[in-house]
Design an enzyme around this catalytic site. Structure first.
Site, PDB file in Angstrom:
ATOM      1  N   SER A 141      11.658 -29.816  49.430  1.00 13.06           N
ATOM      2  CA  SER A 141      12.040 -28.586  48.747  1.00 13.06           C
ATOM      3  C   SER A 141      12.841 -27.730  49.710  1.00 13.06           C
ATOM      4  O   SER A 141      12.640 -27.796  50.931  1.00 13.06           O
ATOM      5  CB  SER A 141      10.794 -27.818  48.291  1.00 13.06           C
ATOM      6  OG  SER A 141      11.117 -26.500  47.878  1.00 13.06           O
ATOM      7  N   TYR A 155       2.637 -24.080  49.730  1.00 11.98           N
ATOM      8  CA  TYR A 155       3.623 -24.990  49.134  1.00 11.98           C
ATOM      9  C   TYR A 155       4.729 -25.305  50.141  1.00 11.98           C
ATOM     10  O   TYR A 155       5.066 -26.474  50.368  1.00 11.98           O
ATOM     11  CB  TYR A 155       4.211 -24.370  47.872  1.00 11.98           C
ATOM     12  CG  TYR A 155       5.290 -25.216  47.235  1.00 11.98           C
ATOM     13  CD1 TYR A 155       4.950 -26.281  46.392  1.00 11.98           C
ATOM     14  CD2 TYR A 155       6.641 -24.969  47.474  1.00 11.98           C
ATOM     15  CE1 TYR A 155       5.937 -27.067  45.823  1.00 11.98           C
ATOM     16  CE2 TYR A 155       7.629 -25.748  46.904  1.00 11.98           C
ATOM     17  CZ  TYR A 155       7.267 -26.795  46.074  1.00 11.98           C
ATOM     18  OH  TYR A 155       8.252 -27.593  45.508  1.00 11.98           O
TER      19      TYR A 155
END
Length: 249
Positions: A141, A155
């Site tokens: 990501s 995350y």
């Protein structure tokens, strides 16, 4: 004749589901796995109706269950005879600021995104080493490039771990094995739906995933997708002071 076999984890929704559609259109056989088997069944039926020349196998998989990952990957190898590419895509985006009572959600994300990726990579590489070839793709990501705040902290850390895992494997230079890490920007999906309307640079699912698929097909060792604006944003995120990075993200 198909182009080969791809296993995609987390294929029941979001980026994984759309990758399955786009790789099916390219002529790949697919091994699709996720926890929501009823959604995988519907997706399999959709894909085989639209592309009758391919084969789609499905399996129920929780990537935090190491033994089940092994069993499912071996099932796909037995069904297809070989696995050409594994896309480590399954992920969780739940989380809370540390110290606010959200440990359970943060642990779920850490276990799914990093420990699950570790298990998937381990079992995929067992198969690839035996075959003498294979392409392992890890979906990280843009959040992995810098530490993120509040609910994104765990995350981002887990996705940074995924990126480091990919780099370590690539540096090992395993004979016949290629390693790619993909850094998606903000692509509209089930995971991003709640924040879609207030998020900068959000890209619709189909073109966003198309950029991912193109990078994977080119066997890029590292790709920020879509290239615009995320290639430029990546440079900024790596180099700008943290207060400015917060405004970008």
């Amino acid at each position: 004749m198909t182009k080969g076999t791809i296993v995609i984890t987390g294929a029941s929704s979001g980026l994984g589901e759309e990758m399955a559609r786009q790789f099916a259109a390219l002529g790949y056989n697919l091994g699709l796995c996720a926890r929501r088997i009823e959604r995988l069944t519907a997706l399999r039926d959709e894909l085989t109706a639209a592309h009758p020349g391919i084969t789609v196998e499905i399996a129920d998989l929780d990537v935090t269950d190491d033994e089940t990952v092994r069993v499912v990957f071996e099932h796909f190898r037995a069904a297809f005879g070989t696995i050409d590419r594994v896309i480590v895509n399954a992920g969780s985006g739940v989380g809370a600021a540390l110290g606010t009572g959200g440990h359970a959600a943060n642990r779920t994300t850490a276990m799914t995104n990093f420990v699950g990726a570790l298990a998937q990579s381990d079992h995929a590489l067992t198969i690839f080493r035996e075959q003498g070839r294979g392409h392992l793709v890890l979906i990280s990501s843009m959040s992995a490039l810098r530490g993120m705040r509040r609910s994104m902290t765990t995350y981002a850390a887990s996705k940074a771990g995924v990126a480091a895992l990919a780099e370590g494997l690539r540096s090992e230079n395993i004979p016949g094995v290629e390693i790619s890490v993909i850094y998606p920007g903000y692509i509209r999906s089930e995971m991003t739906a709640a924040a879609a309307d207030r998020t900068k640079f959000m890209v619709d699912t189909t073109p966003g995933v198309r950029a991912m698929v193109q990078a994977i097909e080119r066997r890029k060792s590292k790709a920020y997708v879509p290239r615009w604006p995320w290639g430029a944003v990546a440079v900024a995120m790596k180099n700008l002071p943290l207060p400015i990075v917060r405004k970008l993200t």
